[in-house]
Design a protein around this motif. Structure first.
Motif, PDB file in Angstrom:
ATOM      1  N   TRP A   1       0.825  -1.214   0.000  1.00  0.00           N
ATOM      2  CA  TRP A   1       0.000   0.000   0.000  1.00  0.00           C
ATOM      3  C   TRP A   1       0.852   1.253   0.000  1.00  0.00           C
ATOM      4  O   TRP A   1       0.515   2.249  -0.632  1.00  0.00           O
ATOM      5  CB  TRP A   1      -0.910   0.049   1.240  1.00  0.00           C
ATOM      6  CG  TRP A   1      -1.648  -1.207   1.513  1.00  0.00           C
ATOM      7  CD1 TRP A   1      -1.537  -1.997   2.612  1.00  0.00           C
ATOM      8  CD2 TRP A   1      -2.603  -1.847   0.660  1.00  0.00           C
ATOM      9  NE1 TRP A   1      -2.350  -3.094   2.505  1.00  0.00           N
ATOM     10  CE2 TRP A   1      -3.023  -3.026   1.318  1.00  0.00           C
ATOM     11  CE3 TRP A   1      -3.143  -1.556  -0.595  1.00  0.00           C
ATOM     12  CZ2 TRP A   1      -3.950  -3.899   0.776  1.00  0.00           C
ATOM     13  CZ3 TRP A   1      -4.058  -2.425  -1.143  1.00  0.00           C
ATOM     14  CH2 TRP A   1      -4.458  -3.589  -0.462  1.00  0.00           C
TER      15      TRP A   1
ATOM     16  N   HIS B   1      -1.666   5.311   7.469  1.00  0.00           N
ATOM     17  CA  HIS B   1      -3.025   5.358   6.963  1.00  0.00           C
ATOM     18  C   HIS B   1      -3.706   6.704   7.245  1.00  0.00           C
ATOM     19  O   HIS B   1      -4.491   7.182   6.438  1.00  0.00           O
ATOM     20  CB  HIS B   1      -3.847   4.214   7.559  1.00  0.00           C
ATOM     21  CG  HIS B   1      -5.104   3.947   6.796  1.00  0.00           C
ATOM     22  ND1 HIS B   1      -5.096   3.464   5.507  1.00  0.00           N
ATOM     23  CD2 HIS B   1      -6.397   4.130   7.119  1.00  0.00           C
ATOM     24  CE1 HIS B   1      -6.339   3.357   5.076  1.00  0.00           C
ATOM     25  NE2 HIS B   1      -7.146   3.752   6.033  1.00  0.00           N
TER      26      HIS B   1
ATOM     27  N   LEU C   1      -8.914  -1.612   0.562  1.00  0.00           N
ATOM     28  CA  LEU C   1      -7.880  -0.582   0.524  1.00  0.00           C
ATOM     29  C   LEU C   1      -7.420  -0.229  -0.881  1.00  0.00           C
ATOM     30  O   LEU C   1      -6.756   0.786  -1.086  1.00  0.00           O
ATOM     31  CB  LEU C   1      -6.669  -1.018   1.360  1.00  0.00           C
ATOM     32  CG  LEU C   1      -6.917  -1.117   2.861  1.00  0.00           C
ATOM     33  CD1 LEU C   1      -5.667  -1.631   3.572  1.00  0.00           C
ATOM     34  CD2 LEU C   1      -7.301   0.254   3.422  1.00  0.00           C
TER      35      LEU C   1
END
Lengths: 241, 241, 241, 241, 241, 241
Positions: free
Chosen positions: D19, D163, D199
């Motif tokens: 990510w 995040h 995500l």
């Protein structure tokens, strides 16, 4: 499982929750919530100087007295209390501590958690507990932890006030009106007088000072006493009113 | 004088309130409040690049277009709007500006004020307005200022989100659920497309991202869009629930 | 208009660019760039203590000497120099100052701007100039400012080192190897000896100390001297190598 | 030993590198470098909620799936991958962890290290890994550690994006253009969909947002996607161009 | 028990106290105080690169040399020295370490403690020791810890200067005039030359630079050398003169 | 010119020096120093709410009362007092203000300056005065400013305590024992009761609280009252005892 709101208070030593958060606890209970206090230790070594001045004290007798005092205070406030008795000065971040705290979180399922602030150069037991609480909350949220209990949501964590707030970088962002329950706070504090009697007047005055600040920040003119908290996470709201 | 809750929004340039706070404004109005927007300038020099690309534009025509766009946006949101037309890039902290803003504060008597954050290295008009708002609030509270109008109380000041939040040290501590009014925010943003059309998609996505974060921080699973704010002053509360 | 890279250096007083940034200037020029220095003042009141100890000095003679010294230093470094002569201690953020600086920015069209850091409790002329530079950059970028000149892009702003870096919250994030041009820096510093001779040895040593730190942070073992800078904005890069 | 540039990525859980850093990894590889990813854990407890919703899952099957997913992602990016399988939620700073990481550092000899940022109140595994990486780097540099392997130099440590960046005090100071490798990042993210499919869209959008910011900060107008990093140490440069 | 003032210096590695605090130690001793240095390790792995370049070195021979060097330096300064030999890179916060340090604190009964600063991204042994010292001080103060020794009071903790102060967030708030004892500091530093000879000139110059700053901040014009410290706790004073 | 130590107190409004610094002033005078207070304004608009509640008040009558009250308070403390009467809420940073303050600094030649802290979101007059004092100090030090008076040295600047210290980022680093002069502080505060009587009890309690903290931080057990200050510049000391 009920819909009754739940509060978890994690107190490094037996009396921390009394000086710093008993207004918040009593208010939560009076408004219909359930409050559960976990004392990681009795504060037997580091925060019982009044008792150690009495003759014949041992670790065991000090712990017994603190158990009794803190239990009385919790009863005054209407809170449940649990003692882990893990040993203070220093508290150690053991697997046992995490296991106990995570289990309590999954059982109590708190809507809000109260604990020590992130920094305290005078008392590293306090700052350690802050970190332990955040780590335990993370574990308690994990889908893959302990399939026999259910993951918790994302409760707010409120830091209660340290003894010397400016030295700890503590910046209150929530002033809680505790005017109507302050008599209960006084009684709870008086229950701790054996070990730390000198603090009762100090925290009584602090309640008044925070009350002045609550009024200064837009609170009702009827507020006489308040407690200061600092949030860890952003709040989520449905209204700006 | 009524008991209707009042909000004051101080916007450096004509469109700032739309990108950054129109969810908060629409939500406040929908819940029964009155919202008053003050645009210190039209953003005619610094925030109208789309218009300046069109042929034959002058300061006056740009300002007229921005007046029209921002008025439309305010109408969509249900807010009153006022333009001071003080000139942008740079905005100057004149006595005239303070006088206008203090008078508006005493007239609107806001329960909450929304404005720019304290720091923005990209846009010093924004950070200047933050300081101007705090200073005006102080004057408007003063017992000895202008005996013909009444001092205000202590309204919270909420900083709305800058374009590059991390570079401004912006740390949201309030995520406002604007899911139900987001269609209004979209329409208000579309009203600004002449000058800054490239921002519509950007702030649409941002609403969704802040919505995800609201859910992550304990908000209801039904939240789809949110706006981020950072408080200047502590909140005063009667409950930890 | 050429493709030659351009640097703008904004110096509060006549000598600041010499002590703090002449390695960076000389290096930029040697690598083919064009460097333009703007001195807002001569530092005639506040930074010419050496000259004031000489007999018969007046503001005019001090300014003339500083003009000569700084011009010599700029010539040594290969930079253009411009003096606004706006008066020091204190420098005032007038419309005239903004107009001059914005015009220079649009004319020089810098790829990088060097100036004072954001905070300096010893010297508020320095911190004021930092803010003035950021505000001027914002104006120079505005599509609606002065239709006769062209808006600039988004040049990085590098803060050069203050005299007591820790007291100013200065945290270097760029150590520039100036080993090969350090002889030029020495000569430029020597040109300023009339007013501030005591600083030559100080900044000579500082160059060596920053050189040690450059090697410590992964720089080539051949680095002998460096200058420290702190960026205002994030860098944009095409590679992590 | 070759002169091929080397990158080390230390990922707390199996998917973090995907990510947060897969653009940087793919770009580094495409430009001729060698990238080595170390996953301290599979994120089996804390970051596999999608898998735990599937019937019949055990720690072992979750770990196997995460091993497969992360291996696929690394292959897409052209990176080597290594799994330490030390157990997550919480990760513990054991001697075994330090030994493994220091040995990897001495073997890979990275020019740059990518890992988690220093603070993350939501995820203390992440902040712990930051500290572990800095401590391991220090040990790997020590002349007296393990005479059979050679001390490393002073590689930069880049913190990749958490995040909720503002809540972590994350301030990007490096926006990396990953436009040309973004299709690879998408494919790598899609490999993780079993456990954390929600995500993919989130980080796709984030890439676009950081791309806008890269252009705003002076990057080429062709940039469509970027990743944000924050440096731990100052950079050493030979030029200000 | 005497009334002689006592200083405790906690040094992560054998030489830290020499580079960073030997002026303060020598000055304290010359003014009639007693200084006690505790070296937690010999810095045998991480801070003895000069020795490891010599043939035939082993951990034991390196430690022996460091023991000898540091003992010589302490003797030059007039300080007692104690070596815990707990192993460096990394230092581990074991119960054994706390026990030793707390016992030393209760025995030495320091009026002031000198140690490493709170943050050092280059050297996590240093920042760990800072935390260990604060925790040990807390334990040593506890009424209930070890009834055979007496609790200490509340000595100030002074952080001495790290190698790259700005990168560690080190902000000196105490500049100590060490002009008259600087010859002793030089001799103490020269005793360490076997392992870290390159640092002698570096810290010699630093003494001069801090001396300049002491004069700049109101110190006597006779000050030639100073050392920088940052306090952990507020000072208590009876006078503002 | 004498060798009598001199203190300069710069007070934004007529009463600030009384609530926040009168212990420090009285103590300085009792120990043989000379204290000079400059009130930039009477606080007639913003800090005289008690007077404005009385019938028939005008700006002039309020100012006259404040003049009288503050003069009485200064006399109780043994300090000289000077009123600039520049107008409050807001105070403006005019050339006239700088001229007056710089002239006073050159005349009083303070060894220490007391004034407001750098930040106060509730009261921007206070934070402005902080900046004005630092800038005036810089001008007063300049060799080339006003040849008819002599440049000052580098006096420490002490920030006295704001009303809500945590909200202002105020971190006390100096707790001054004012036990023996606290009766004078009480009398000085009582002189201000017409305008701000509600503050007397508040600051009386605060003195006790700061006294507790002074004892906690190593002060003598005889301390009953203290005042908190935060230094702007590092102290220079000849001893660590």
């Amino acid at each position: 499982m009920t819909d009754q709101p739940a509060m978890l208070v994690v107190s490094a030593h037996a009396a921390d929750f009394v000086w710093r958060a008993s207004g918040g606890i009593a208010s939560f209970v009076r408004q219909g919530g359930r409050a559960h206090v976990v004392c990681l230790t009795y504060g037997e070594k580091g925060e019982s100087q009044g008792l150690w001045k009495q003759p014949g004290m041992t670790l065991e007798t000090v712990k017994a007295r603190r158990h009794e005092e803190a239990s009385t205070a919790a009863a005054v406030l209407g809170a449940e209390i649990e003692f882990l008795d893990l040993g203070d000065y220093p508290i150690r971040p053991t697997d046992e501590l995490y296991a106990a705290l995570v289990a309590t979180m999954r059982r109590v399922r708190p809507d809000v958690i109260l604990t020590h602030p992130a920094r305290d150069p005078y008392n590293l037991d306090h700052s350690l507990v802050h970190e332990v609480v955040l780590r335990s909350r993370m574990i308690a949220q994990a889908a893959g932890h302990d399939p026999d209990t259910r993951p918790i949501g994302a409760p707010q964590v409120l830091q209660f006030e340290p003894h010397q707030p400016e030295q700890c970088g503590f910046k209150p962002d929530l002033l809680l009106d505790v005017s109507d329950v302050f008599p209960l706070k006084r009684r709870a504090m008086e229950a701790m007088e054996g070990a730390q009697g000198h603090l009762v007047a100090y925290y009584d005055e602090l309640g008044g000072r925070r009350g002045v600040q609550a009024r200064r920040n837009g609170g009702a003119s009827t507020i006489t006493h308040a407690e200061a908290y600092e949030r860890v996470f952003p709040t989520v709201a449905g209204s700006l009113r």
